[in-house]
Design an enzyme around this catalytic site. Sequence first.
Site, PDB file in Angstrom:
ATOM      1  CE  LYS A 159      -2.659  -2.842  -0.250  1.00  0.00           C
ATOM      2  NZ  LYS A 159      -3.137  -4.092   0.108  1.00  0.00           N
TER       3      LYS A 159
ATOM      4  CE1 TYR B 137      -4.960  -8.476   1.080  1.00  0.00           C
ATOM      5  CE2 TYR B 137      -4.857  -8.739   2.484  1.00  0.00           C
ATOM      6  CZ  TYR B 137      -5.471  -8.953   2.122  1.00  0.00           C
ATOM      7  OH  TYR B 137      -6.616  -7.365   2.451  1.00  0.00           O
TER       8      TYR B 137
ATOM      9  CE1 TYR C   2      -8.680  -9.736   3.320  1.00  0.00           C
ATOM     10  CE2 TYR C   2      -9.448  -9.718   5.769  1.00  0.00           C
ATOM     11  CZ  TYR C   2      -8.542  -9.043   4.363  1.00  0.00           C
ATOM     12  OH  TYR C   2      -7.431  -8.367   4.456  1.00  0.00           O
TER      13      TYR C   2
END
Length: 336
Positions: free
Chosen positions: A49, A289, A263
């Site tokens: 990010k 992830y 998730y």
Amino acid sequence: MQLSRFPRQRFAHLPTPLERLDRLTRLLDGPTIWIKRDDCTGLGLGGNKTRKLEYLMADAIARGADTVLTVGAIQSNHARQTAAAAARLGLACHLVLESRIDHADEAYMRSGNILLDRMFGARLHDFPAGTDMAQAMQQVADEVTARGGRPYLIPGGGSNPVGALGYVNFALELLAQATERGVVFDHLIHATGSSGTQAGIVVGLEGLRAAIPVLGITVRRTRESQEEQVMALAEATADFVGVRGAVPRRAVVANSDYVGAGYGVPTPGMLAAVKLLAREESILLDPVYSGKAMDGLIDLVRRGVFTRGQNILFVHTGGQAALFAYQPALDRAINE
Ligand SMILES: *Cc1c(COP(=O)(O)O)cnc(C)c1O
């Protein structure tokens, strides 16, 4: 495509290292595996990010904002990197967090990213699973405005055309490194979630006609819905950087075989991949992830999809702070 047209704040440590994983390559006895260390972008434990935030924060400042807001899960790496970037630039930060995991324990609720969010001085706002998070963020933004603040809203994962610029730039950086090292990549693989990473990479690589296929391993959505979302953002990003139509539909490929129950829910393959990379390469993957993406890479090598003689590039998108939030699950995996 001149990225220098867009305002940018500099806080990422770039270029990130490009390394060959010799021990993993030998162990899997298939293609040569490389890693691009976007876990090492530097800001507040780093991660993918940060590249996006260089452009998003510059946009916020250009628009006169004094406060940034964003949304995410309790253990959002994006929220943590946004809080870090805001601290660095002297902006206030509000994080609108969704309790997406229902079996959450003490470590998940208090440690890892959320501990760091508070360390960076961000204000936290909790909402239950299923909340319309965009609407919740708007509500918090209205409160900021009512108190005289000037809010800037960053979508989940920083995934809009401004944020995706960070990964268009990643493509330029990668090709320069590949040229320097004299390596031809046959495939690039990484974890895909809110889509900005994959959209940006695909726009960059297709815009330059690099002929490196990209595979996004999903962490939440089905292949179809992920590809749709990445394609929409890739088109918008291509328009934004001035290479309209650069991305053909076939350049957007996702695989949802490694999500497991959902998730952030650990899978045996993720736990094995996290443990393997730690023990063989001293690389720390994350449980949500990059651990699932590496599970996918290893499985695709074992199935012969990626083969000897190829160079496969894994993009490590970061997230290690979340390891501490998954302490109970990791403890069990380590003891096996
Ligand atoms: C957010 C995130 C991703 C996914 O990137 P998107 O741009 O949201 O698709 C992958 N890995 C980690 C560690 C992340 O925090």
